[in-house]
Scaffold this active site. Structure first.
Site, PDB file in Angstrom:
ATOM      1  CD  GLU A 205       6.356   3.181  -4.447  1.00 29.35           C
ATOM      2  OE1 GLU A 205       7.399   3.242  -3.798  1.00 29.35           O
ATOM      3  OE2 GLU A 205       6.355   3.156  -5.674  1.00 29.35           O
ATOM      4  CG  ASN A 274      10.753   2.566  -5.843  1.00 27.85           C
ATOM      5  OD1 ASN A 274       9.852   2.808  -6.627  1.00 27.85           O
ATOM      6  ND2 ASN A 274      10.533   1.990  -4.668  1.00 27.85           N
ATOM      7  CG  ASP A 317      10.050   6.673  -4.670  1.00 23.58           C
ATOM      8  OD1 ASP A 317      10.187   5.619  -5.317  1.00 23.58           O
ATOM      9  OD2 ASP A 317       8.962   7.261  -4.542  1.00 23.58           O
TER      10      ASP A 317
END
Lengths: 563, 152
Positions: A205, A274, A317
């Site tokens: 992230e 992701n 995601d």
């Protein structure tokens, strides 16, 4: 004023506890032994119980007939002390390992313990100090340790791989393997293969370049590092748009769940995370290899032998970090099963990555469609700035990282399913190291959710039964030769299901939700089921409807009454 | 805003002392100190607990990088406190009776911030929570193989 009173020198906290500081010697856990781990079901030698990630035990003392008499044998409280990172997001996510009556288990906040597996007595503890301000996307968590060669290995929040003496818990070596200034962290349970320890990166992230690493188990020297995003000029780099672009530098594809391994093929099967930014695909045109993939990695060299990408150019995601469960078809074909966040269940030929079968395993899929021959068609995605888009499954997926299990007697795979949607609104942002790099505002649904355990025949795609639950399933299943499937629920119950029918045979309220991987073992002929509990982690992602549920960090160990 | 402005503002708001606006002292409002690096590579600093202030002073100690630390702790207060400090292996604890002085030897990785506190009663909430801040970068072989990236 008189001279100061001599306060002496600060002493380790554990010296003011009942911990013994020493575990009994066990025989060596080496590569040959781990390869045959299922042949010694009294132990749980490696993260998944065996290299094949089946999470299956041949122990059958606890079975369908007597499981209703199951009772806690002991409880271990992890406890949290002082200010720690992710103060509200800690969770007990580990899978306990057991070697000859000694349990090795990691907790939140850099803690690891050796515990008497029959009594719960603390034998030794080690706590790695991680900074309060380390970047954590998904909580102060750790998924477990590896045990072998007389050592115990743990990967820490601040991306240190540490090696401890298995008998004393004393530090043997500590290697820094990630850049916390770039938002990198560690949460994966290491895997011992041959004379190496394998770990992978976390921090997708924050716009990292994901990687896997192998270290010499004795010295901590790095043997190889494999990046899961190719550099310009490397195979796959053409899937990141213009080679002069910067997208590959921060493309994600992290490896924060333990790979499975085939000793005959000498291949690690690693799921990758992701792409970054998660929801803004315009800044990373192309399929974005090797994000959202299973990569087959040569354990000796780190070379990627084949890959299969489950969600090309992901906009939802949909990490594919979760396990790749290895099993063989009746005709001997070597297969791999993977239940992806995108809601589809894939069966691959693990020798070459060829698609054998793909089918949905959740009820609601709106993001797109994957045809039986594997063609992917996106349908609903955030592509217009500021416009909300709702999709199922949400970013935690139809199944998150928590693991399914396989029972060779039933031929079924037991999948913990989450039915939760989400709304993403694209909001472009500039990349800055250590700052979340999502490219959207995301709100996961606070209602209209449910869950179930699905018993799936991987040879046909048929769902044989399901056990429905009001809340999504956010913990790993465990299968045993006793004909049971164990599953923890978000509301705290440990349930035992009939592996043939899905009937609930047992339930015990543990007081906090489950987001971990239970294991089973035996000591002196008595079978135990070890269940870490403690609701936390990325709750806002997989079940925000329970953000207000009770936290906790207790390890429950169950057994049948002795009399 | 200058640092003097900031400290004046905290004082005017009654946030920099005990039992003024709030009950205790707002965390993180103490002074900043810097460790000295000895010829032996050990980073040394001293913190004190002043009378009736319920803070470690300085409340923030900055170290140039992670490594070995020798912290001298002095209790000038007329009450008993302690310190539980982060350390690789296990937190360390030292009991600090009135008018006492002791030492903590710590091993901590950097970069990053660690907090410690006096874990008796609610000393931590009243103000006896302080920070050890480590600068620096991780080793080159732990960094990403990519060009330098923008930071905030």
């Amino acid at each position: 004023m008189t001279d100061y009173v001599d306060a002496g020198e600060a002493v380790p906290h554990r010296t003011l506890s009942a911990t013994k500081g020493q575990a009994p010697a066990t025989s060596d856990v080496n590569y040959e032994r781990i390869q045959q781990a299922r042949n010694e079901p009294e132990n749980w030698l490696t993260y998944y119980g065996a290299y094949d990630a089946q999470r299956y035990s041949t122990l059958d003392q606890i079975n369908k007939d007597n499981v209703k008499r199951l009772t806690p044998a002991w409880v271990f409280q992890a406890g949290m002390n002082g200010l720690h990172s992710g103060a509200s997001t800690y969770s007990f996510e580990a899978c306990p390992l057991v070697v000859e009556g000694v349990m090795y288990v990691t907790g939140p906040d850099g803690k690891i313990w050796a515990i008497d597996a029959a009594t719960g007595e603390e034998l030794w503890r080690y706590k790695h100090a991680s900074p309060y301000d380390v970047s954590l996307c998904c909580g102060n968590v750790n998924r477990g340790c590896a045990v072998g060669h007389g050592k115990v290995y743990m990967y820490t929040l601040n991306a240190h791989l540490i090696c401890l003496d298995a008998q004393t818990g004393e530090l043997v070596w500590d290697v820094v393997n990630g850049d916390v200034r770039a938002g990198e962290s560690g949460s994966v349970a290491p895997l011992i293969v041959k004379d190496m320890v394998i770990v992978g990166s976390a921090g997708g992230e924050f716009g990292l370049r994901g990687h896997m690493d192998a270290f010499d188990a004795q010295t901590g020297e790095r043997r190889w590092r494999t990046y899961t995003i190719p550099k310009p000029g490397e195979p796959g780099s053409e899937t990141w748009g213009d080679e002069a672009g910067e997208a590959w530098q921060r493309g994600g594809a992290n490896c924060w769940v333990t790979p499975s391994y085939d000793p005959e093929l000498e291949l690690l099967f690693q799921g990758t995370g992701n792409p970054a930014p998660d929801f803004d695909g315009d800044v990373r045109p192309g399929d974005n290899l090797y994000t959202d993939s299973t990569i087959a990695v040569d354990v000796n060299t780190g070379q990627i032998r084949w890959h299969y990408q489950f969600t090309p150019h992901d906009l939802w995601d949909y990490d594919s970090t979760m396990e790749n469960l290895l099993f063989d078809a009746p005709d001997g074909r070597k297969l791999l099963a993977h239940a992806d966040k995108n809601g589809y269940f894939f069966v691959l030929d693990r020798t070459n990555g060829e698609l054998v079968r793909v089918f949905p395993f959740v009820d609601r899929i709106t993001w797109g469609e994957i045809t039986p021959d594997g063609k992917v068609t996106p349908k609903v995605y955030p592509d217009e700035e500021g416009v909300p888009v709702h999709f199922w499954p949400g970013p935690a997926g139809g199944k998150e990282w928590t693991h399914m299990s396989y029972n060779p007697n039933t031929g079924l795979i037991y999948v913990p399913v989450q039915e939760v949607g989400a709304t993403a609104t694209r909001r472009r942002r500039e990349f800055r190291e250590s700052i979340p790099y999502w490219g959207a505002g995301v709100a996961v649904d606070l209602d209209d959710f449910y869950g179930y355990v699905a018993a799936i025949d991987p040879l046909t795609g048929e769902e044989k039964w399901r056990w429905n639950n009001e809340y999504p399933m956010c913990a790993s299943t465990l299968s045993t030769a006793g004909g049971l499937v164990f599953q923890g629920t978000p509301t705290g119950e440990l349930v035992a299901l009939d592996a043939d029918t899905g009937e609930k045979l047992y339930s015990f309220q543990c007081g906090s939700g489950h987001h971990s991987s239970p294991s089973t073992y035996s000591v002196n002929g008595r079978q135990y089921v070890a269940v870490p509990t403690g609701w936390g982690g990325w709750v806002e992602g997989f079940l925000p409807g329970l953000l207000g549920a009770s936290a906790g960090d207790a390890l429950f160990v169950f057994a049948l009454p002795e009399s | 805003m200058t640092s003097t402005d900031r400290s004046d503002e905290l004082h005017a708001a009654g946030l920099d002392g005990q039992n003024r606006t709030a009950l205790g002292r707002l965390l993180g409002t103490g002074n900043v100190g810097h460790a000295e690096v000895g010829d032996d590579g050990i980073m040394r600093a001293t913190v004190r607990i002043p009378e009736d202030e319920l803070i470690f002073e300085p409340s923030i100690v900055v170290f140039p990088q992670g490594g070995e630390v020798e912290l001298t702790l002095i209790n000038d207060d007329k009450n008993t406190h302690c310190a539980v400090l982060p350390h690789n292996g296990d937190p360390k604890i030292i009991w600090l009776v009135n008018h006492s002085k002791g030492t903590a030897r710590l091993s901590l990785g950097g970069p990053g911030t660690y907090y410690y506190g006096s874990t008796t009663g609610n000393d931590e909430g009243r103000g006896l929570t302080a920070a050890l801040v480590f600068g620096g970068e991780v080793p080159d072989d732990a960094k990403q193989d990519r060009p330098p990236q923008p930071r905030p």
